[in-house]
Write a protein that holds these residues in place. Structure first.
Motif, PDB file in Angstrom:
ATOM      1  N   LEU A  29       0.865  -1.176   0.000  1.00  0.00           N
ATOM      2  CA  LEU A  29       0.000   0.000   0.000  1.00  0.00           C
ATOM      3  C   LEU A  29       0.900   1.224   0.000  1.00  0.00           C
ATOM      4  O   LEU A  29       1.715   1.416   0.912  1.00  0.00           O
ATOM      5  N   ILE A  30       0.784   2.057  -1.036  1.00  0.00           N
ATOM      6  CA  ILE A  30       1.711   3.162  -1.286  1.00  0.00           C
ATOM      7  C   ILE A  30       0.929   4.473  -1.367  1.00  0.00           C
ATOM      8  O   ILE A  30      -0.139   4.523  -1.979  1.00  0.00           O
ATOM      9  N   ALA A  31       1.461   5.523  -0.755  1.00  0.00           N
ATOM     10  CA  ALA A  31       0.851   6.851  -0.828  1.00  0.00           C
ATOM     11  C   ALA A  31       1.834   7.830  -1.455  1.00  0.00           C
ATOM     12  O   ALA A  31       2.999   7.892  -1.052  1.00  0.00           O
ATOM     13  N   ILE A  32       1.359   8.576  -2.453  1.00  0.00           N
ATOM     14  CA  ILE A  32       2.191   9.572  -3.137  1.00  0.00           C
ATOM     15  C   ILE A  32       1.434  10.891  -3.176  1.00  0.00           C
ATOM     16  O   ILE A  32       0.267  10.936  -3.574  1.00  0.00           O
ATOM     17  N   ARG A  78      -0.523   0.625   7.846  1.00  0.00           N
ATOM     18  CA  ARG A  78      -0.752  -0.182   6.643  1.00  0.00           C
ATOM     19  C   ARG A  78       0.031   0.322   5.436  1.00  0.00           C
ATOM     20  O   ARG A  78       0.367  -0.457   4.541  1.00  0.00           O
ATOM     21  N   ILE A  79       0.284   1.628   5.383  1.00  0.00           N
ATOM     22  CA  ILE A  79       1.012   2.209   4.250  1.00  0.00           C
ATOM     23  C   ILE A  79       2.494   1.863   4.381  1.00  0.00           C
ATOM     24  O   ILE A  79       3.140   2.225   5.355  1.00  0.00           O
ATOM     25  N   LEU A 102      -1.404  -1.271  -4.247  1.00  0.00           N
ATOM     26  CA  LEU A 102      -2.432  -0.233  -4.309  1.00  0.00           C
ATOM     27  C   LEU A 102      -1.740   1.103  -4.086  1.00  0.00           C
ATOM     28  O   LEU A 102      -1.129   1.331  -3.044  1.00  0.00           O
ATOM     29  N   ILE A 103      -1.809   1.983  -5.100  1.00  0.00           N
ATOM     30  CA  ILE A 103      -1.147   3.282  -5.039  1.00  0.00           C
ATOM     31  C   ILE A 103      -2.203   4.365  -4.876  1.00  0.00           C
ATOM     32  O   ILE A 103      -3.092   4.510  -5.728  1.00  0.00           O
ATOM     33  N   TRP A 125      -8.806  -3.139   2.098  1.00  0.00           N
ATOM     34  CA  TRP A 125      -7.409  -3.556   2.219  1.00  0.00           C
ATOM     35  C   TRP A 125      -7.289  -4.735   3.191  1.00  0.00           C
ATOM     36  O   TRP A 125      -6.629  -5.731   2.898  1.00  0.00           O
ATOM     37  N   ASP A 126      -7.938  -4.617   4.347  1.00  0.00           N
ATOM     38  CA  ASP A 126      -7.828  -5.651   5.374  1.00  0.00           C
ATOM     39  C   ASP A 126      -8.489  -6.962   4.961  1.00  0.00           C
ATOM     40  O   ASP A 126      -8.001  -8.044   5.316  1.00  0.00           O
TER      41      ASP A 126
END
Length: 476
Positions: free
Chosen positions: A24-27, A167-168, A144-145, A132-133
């Motif tokens: 799990l990615i955050a940008i 999670r990220i 998942l971005i 997600w869970d």
């Protein structure tokens, strides 16, 4: 178009992709900084399903648009007419489509402009947590971005949310191009000096650089983009604040105020704006920092929590907009004056502005300056240095001070100049050095400038080093 730069970010994404686990990615980052291009470039030879949010649309419209995009990715038109009232239902459909695809869960799902998709509300993020869970966190090969330009929402409601806490696995704040990356992006057409003039006006924002017609000079481009009725930079300011902030009125007031001062303390901001302090105002400043428009800093040699902390506007385009575009809007609107920028270029106000703009560029590239001075292994602290005037002493501002392990302090002066710097600079430097607190360390004086120095100044050996653009950034 050839993909330029972002080597560090690509390495981070590669490291996450190589793991035998779900990611799990955050940008996030400023508008136009290249977030979407980064994701599309890294995943172009992988299995990428992109879903894009719609600006200012209802939850129902967002979900229907999501399902329409899902139908295209899955090549199953049934999803277009599927009955779906909640995001959880939509995510279940997505999971079903992935399972039935030829790639199974060896796939990357990209939610572009997530704040739009979520209507800037946390409800969707809670539902995303459930998905997600319960659907994806144990699927090896699945990524998942989550991406967005509304940095405050991405940080507060996504990255730091209780729903996605822990999670990220990867967080990327994408910054504008450095000067070197800007030069690589623009190619060999322009000299370092021309690129500097361009960078001082629009910074390292890839989308801004794409507006440049390389068959014309930088000046001709800026006149077309910033001083014509429908020019890209003429209109960009209103687009920025429409996209990125909710209560845009107060944000605009703060930005306009910052554009008039080199830096301000929080107390000074509040006094000029006639506002009270507290968490509400702190949030305004924090959101402007997250959007990469404003930064806070303390003088060199002081802790980050120092009461001397100040704030300054660091976005090149906004500085230029408020200095030259905004005051000329009435002249620009009729679209009858064909060469406004040439008059600005020869004005004293432009030279004064360019001096400060050059200083801002240098401060964004302190690491490059330190490497050019070959003292990177000696540095203990660096940054601007300032001391307020009192009844008993003069005020002092030094562009860049570098504290070192050895018995020396490096004091850097940045000068944007149309010609070579002469001996007159010595009196200016000596006054500043004399106002520094007494120290047993020697003072090493450095000049960073655009056109070099005169022979008589060179013969005096006053500066330990004189750095030109090619010394700091390399030759074009």
């Amino acid at each position: 178009m050839k993909f330029i730069g972002r080597k560090y970010e690509i390495s981070l994404l590669q490291g996450e992709w190589a793991k035998d686990a779900a990611s799990l990615i955050a940008i996030y980052g400023r508008r136009r900084v290249g977030k979407t291009r980064l994701v599309e470039e890294f995943y172009r030879d992988k299995n990428l399903w992109k879903f894009e949010g719609l600006e200012k649309q209802s939850k129902t419209r967002q979900i229907n648009n999501f399902l329409s995009q899902l139908a295209e990715h899955s090549k199953d038109s049934a999803y277009k007419t599927a009955s779906c009232k909640t995001w959880i239902d939509a995510f279940k459909f997505l999971d079903r489509a992935i399972i039935h695809s030829q790639h199974k869960h060896n796939i990357a799902v990209f939610f572009d402009e997530l704040p739009y998709m979520a209507n800037k509300r946390r409800e969707m993020i809670s539902e995303l947590k459930w998905a997600w869970d319960n659907l994806w966190c144990n699927k090896s090969g699945f990524s998942l971005i989550l991406c967005g330009s509304v940095a405050s929402f991405m940080v507060e409601s996504v990255i730091n949310s209780s729903a996605l806490y822990g999670r990220i696995k990867l967080e990327i704040c994408l910054k504008p191009f450095s000067f070197g990356e800007c030069r690589d992006f623009m190619g060999p057409k322009y000299s370092n000096r021309e690129l500097l003039d361009l960078y001082m006006i629009c910074g390292g924002i890839p989308e801004y650089l794409l507006q440049i017609d390389k068959s014309s000079s930088v000046a001709v481009n800026i006149n077309r983009l910033a001083f014509t009725k429908d020019g890209y930079f003429t209109k960009e300011f209103s687009r920025i604040f429409k996209d990125m902030f909710y209560e845009d009125g107060i944000y605009k007031k703060i930005i306009m105020l910052f554009s008039r001062y080199k830096s301000l303390k929080t107390e000074e901001l509040l006094e000029i704006l006639s506002m009270s302090g507290g968490s509400g105002f702190s949030r305004y400043l924090k959101n402007l920092e997250l959007a990469q428009f404003v930064e806070n800093f303390v003088p060199c040699g002081h802790p980050k929590e120092s009461k001397l902390q100040r704030h300054r506007l660091i976005d090149e385009y906004l500085h230029f907009y408020f200095k030259f575009i905004h005051p000329n809007l009435k002249t620009i609107e009729p679209n009858t004056n064909k060469d406004i920028f040439s008059k600005i270029l020869t004005s004293r106000s432009y030279q004064s502005w360019a001096g400060l703009a050059f200083e801002r560029v240098c401060l964004k590239h302190i690491n490059e300056i330190i490497k050019a001075l070959r003292i990177d292994q000696l540095v203990t602290d660096y940054g601007p240095y300032y001391d307020r005037a009192t009844n008993t002493k003069e005020g002092l501002q030094i562009d860049l001070m570098i504290e070192r392990h050895d018995p020396a302090i490096t004091v850097c002066e940045m000068k944007y100049h149309c010609g070579k710097i002469g001996k007159w600079i010595i009196d200016e430097m000596e006054r500043k050095v004399s106002l520094l607190p007494s120290t047993k360390k020697s003072i090493e004086k450095v000049l960073v400038t655009t056109e070099g120095i005169t022979n008589d100044l060179r013969e005096m050996n006053y500066f330990a080093k004189v750095l030109l653009l090619e010394d700091v950034f390399g030759k074009p």
